[in-house]
Design an enzyme around this catalytic site. Structure first.
Site, PDB file in Angstrom:
ATOM      1  N   GLY A   1       0.820  -1.194   0.000  1.00  0.00           N
ATOM      2  CA  GLY A   1       0.000   0.000   0.000  1.00  0.00           C
ATOM      3  C   GLY A   1       0.859   1.251   0.000  1.00  0.00           C
ATOM      4  O   GLY A   1       1.971   1.249   0.533  1.00  0.00           O
ATOM      5  N   SER A   2       0.351   2.334  -0.593  1.00  0.00           N
ATOM      6  CA  SER A   2       1.026   3.625  -0.480  1.00  0.00           C
ATOM      7  C   SER A   2       0.737   4.208   0.901  1.00  0.00           C
ATOM      8  O   SER A   2      -0.028   3.655   1.688  1.00  0.00           O
ATOM      9  CB  SER A   2       0.552   4.559  -1.587  1.00  0.00           C
ATOM     10  OG  SER A   2       1.017   4.087  -2.842  1.00  0.00           O
TER      11      SER A   2
ATOM     12  N   LYS B   1       5.432  -7.673   2.599  1.00  0.00           N
ATOM     13  CA  LYS B   1       5.122  -7.458   4.016  1.00  0.00           C
ATOM     14  C   LYS B   1       3.927  -8.337   4.386  1.00  0.00           C
ATOM     15  O   LYS B   1       2.958  -8.442   3.616  1.00  0.00           O
ATOM     16  CB  LYS B   1       4.783  -5.980   4.274  1.00  0.00           C
ATOM     17  CG  LYS B   1       5.903  -5.024   3.871  1.00  0.00           C
ATOM     18  CD  LYS B   1       5.796  -3.635   4.480  1.00  0.00           C
ATOM     19  CE  LYS B   1       4.541  -2.851   4.103  1.00  0.00           C
ATOM     20  NZ  LYS B   1       4.345  -2.687   2.642  1.00  0.00           N
TER      21      LYS B   1
ATOM     22  N   HIS C   1       3.271   4.760   2.984  1.00  0.00           N
ATOM     23  CA  HIS C   1       4.436   4.392   3.788  1.00  0.00           C
ATOM     24  C   HIS C   1       5.718   4.955   3.191  1.00  0.00           C
ATOM     25  O   HIS C   1       6.810   4.515   3.525  1.00  0.00           O
ATOM     26  CB  HIS C   1       4.557   2.868   3.883  1.00  0.00           C
ATOM     27  CG  HIS C   1       3.312   2.191   4.317  1.00  0.00           C
ATOM     28  ND1 HIS C   1       2.709   2.475   5.521  1.00  0.00           N
ATOM     29  CD2 HIS C   1       2.528   1.268   3.704  1.00  0.00           C
ATOM     30  CE1 HIS C   1       1.606   1.731   5.639  1.00  0.00           C
ATOM     31  NE2 HIS C   1       1.478   1.003   4.549  1.00  0.00           N
TER      32      HIS C   1
ATOM     33  N   HIS D   1      -0.386   1.132   9.724  1.00  0.00           N
ATOM     34  CA  HIS D   1      -1.661   1.594   9.181  1.00  0.00           C
ATOM     35  C   HIS D   1      -2.519   2.181  10.284  1.00  0.00           C
ATOM     36  O   HIS D   1      -3.726   2.286  10.167  1.00  0.00           O
ATOM     37  CB  HIS D   1      -2.436   0.442   8.545  1.00  0.00           C
ATOM     38  CG  HIS D   1      -1.655  -0.292   7.522  1.00  0.00           C
ATOM     39  ND1 HIS D   1      -0.894  -1.389   7.824  1.00  0.00           N
ATOM     40  CD2 HIS D   1      -1.494  -0.063   6.200  1.00  0.00           C
ATOM     41  CE1 HIS D   1      -0.304  -1.822   6.724  1.00  0.00           C
ATOM     42  NE2 HIS D   1      -0.639  -1.036   5.724  1.00  0.00           N
TER      43      HIS D   1
ATOM     44  N   ASP E   1      -1.947  -8.201   1.090  1.00  0.00           N
ATOM     45  CA  ASP E   1      -0.703  -8.177   0.314  1.00  0.00           C
ATOM     46  C   ASP E   1      -0.289  -9.592  -0.071  1.00  0.00           C
ATOM     47  O   ASP E   1       0.070  -9.855  -1.223  1.00  0.00           O
ATOM     48  CB  ASP E   1       0.421  -7.514   1.128  1.00  0.00           C
ATOM     49  CG  ASP E   1       0.243  -6.008   1.238  1.00  0.00           C
ATOM     50  OD1 ASP E   1       0.766  -5.284   0.379  1.00  0.00           O
ATOM     51  OD2 ASP E   1      -0.451  -5.560   2.169  1.00  0.00           O
TER      52      ASP E   1
END
Lengths: 331, 331
Positions: free
Chosen positions: B54-55, B105, B57, B219, B110
């Site tokens: 995911g963006s 991750k 991070h 998150h 994911d």
């Protein structure tokens, strides 16, 4: 106030201790008075480059001590000029026998304390020249300054000076090219949020949830005006236009575009701002030949960004590209 | 919500555009589907290294694409796994004919999307091996994960894998050393503030002004417990102790100490945290042989820090020290 600190009165000392431990191969932290110096020292016969100023703007200046940039830096208390003793000690530590260039951001108390500190060092035999940085187009004169403030353009001046010194340039030559760098760089910033000085414990100013402050300084000094929180495109256009109106460059000029986070802005937003700023710089007929995007000249945890444009020429480009190895900037 | 963005739905795309423009010498951004790839491509006959997630991070993972680290990365929407198509495209782009290592991750979505994406790439002829990162000691299982979460230790895995591939190691060897890296790194984090997903527009959780959350995920998932906002020494001791209790290293072991900002933490505080963490690591009988302090694996603008410790050996140290040149990490 929630910060990763212990005693607020020791925040700068504790942070410098961490910096010294993490980067012992690059720099050393000295005390009584406090300054940071290159671990390997200034090579004999090479011009030394020194800067400094209030803490709270990290990584500026201490994070720029190292090969190809600063030989020493004098960090004051948060948002407070370093003492003359600190300046004198940093100059002495950076003196390799070929003179020392001192780069000072244009704030009244910095100018004064550096002046006295340089005098002390000169009396002890150092040859010193001072270059003043005043790149902020937002305001003329303020409670902190006579004339313009020195902000993120300082990074450009320090990189150019350090590279010129590393190349073996003499004192006059380093001064001349650093002054040329300063004369060619302009900056303006925006704040989305305020910031809190640890020893004060509350935000330095109030900024409503639906407004941003255009033309902010790096101490949370007032800017030009407040506007309703707008998109990145609108904000970056305002900043770029103010900078370019002041620089008045010819169409086709090659520039460095520096997008600098104010401390609390995430990388993803800095790159959005960079895209918008670049679009505007190009719309205005300039060519972005070099870029730097990151968090370099800050106001503690403030969210916001500053945009700097510097007019390049062959020499400045070569000095910008020259190798640098510091805690905060490496290439 | 005040952010330097325009359309929240385009935040990731706009940010990637800026990244591509600013670092055209290092990487390129491709679309339909979206991925980031090394500008020079994977050298023929060399193992490719791919990651993604995911963006939100950033700079992980896209900022680690470049020489000596990742050959390609697949960025999803904010806090959302990349699609299988993105994964497959990144794997194909990174395939230099010697196989591809994919670093994932450990989050349920994911793991699933990478699995399907890798299958697609394999059907098209790629030879792929996956390494799962699960370094977060804070929690076992959660709404996002089965088992432990992958957090800042991912940087260590990606650096080691990229260096091994750059050295010319074969697929099995790169997988083996990356798995060893993962088995030797542990992390725990703390949040001082929450963060806001652009498309949501309000903070992901509430954290009172006088509390911090120990064991937070990247998150904003809940951590282990909340405590009254304490000093850096107290917080860092809790984090280091949790990490070291899990790692159970012999006295005298040489470790890497990584102090990672969560996005909105200023550099000065990261170095205070580093000093405190280092003190604790040394009190517990370990030797800090390598250090990294900065903002690398983040939760948007969250204020906080994670501390990772990795057990080094000669090979891992050499791979860590090997040259790297990416947007976010260079030495």
């Amino acid at each position: 106030m929630k910060k990763l600190l212990d005693d607020p009165n020791e925040a700068v000392t504790d942070s410098l201790r961490g910096l010294g431990l993490a980067h012992a191969d690059i720099l050393a932290v000295r005390h009584d008075p406090t300054y940071v110096v290159r671990a390997s020292g200034t090579p004999a016969g090479r011009v030394g480059v020194v800067s400094g100023g209030g803490s709270g703007h990290e990584p500026l200046h201490v994070g720029f001590v190292g090969e190809g940039m600063l030989d020493a830096a004098a960090p004051g208390a948060v948002f407070t000029a370093p003492s003359p003793d600190q300046v004198a000690a940093a100059v002495r530590a950076a003196d390799g026998g070929a003179g020392v260039v001192v780069i000072v951001k244009n704030y009244t108390s910095d100018v004064l304390n550096f002046e006295v500190g340089v005098e002390i060092a000169e009396e002890a035999g150092a040859r010193v020249a001072t270059v003043l940085v005043d790149d902020d187009v937002a305001v003329e004169d303020s409670v902190y300054t006579a004339g313009r403030r020195g902000v993120a353009g300082t990074l450009f001046a320090e990189k150019i000076a350090g590279a010129a010194a590393a190349r073996g340039a003499g004192l006059d030559e380093v001064v001349a090219v650093t002054e040329r760098a300063v004369s060619r760089v302009r900056t303006m910033g925006v704040a989305l949020t305020s910031c809190t000085v640890p020893q004060v414990g509350r935000p330095g100013f109030d900024l409503p949830d639906d407004e941003v402050e255009i033309g902010i300084g790096i101490h949370g000094e007032p800017g030009r005006y407040r506007v309703p929180a707008a998109g990145a495109g609108d904000i970056c256009r305002r900043l770029v236009d103010a900078v370019l109106d002041d620089l008045a460059l010819p169409v086709g000029a090659q520039v460095l575009l520096l997008v600098n986070g104010m401390g609390g802005t995430p990388s993803s937003e800095l790159y959005v701002a960079y895209a918008r700023a670049r679009d505007r710089v190009e719309e205005r007929g300039l060519e972005v030949a070099r870029s730097l995007v990151g968090t370099f000249v800050t106001s503690l945890e403030m969210q916001g960004v500053s945009i700097s444009v510097a007019l390049l020429d062959d020499e400045l480009t070569a000095l910008w590209d020259a190798p640098v190895r510091t805690a905060a900037l490496t290439w």
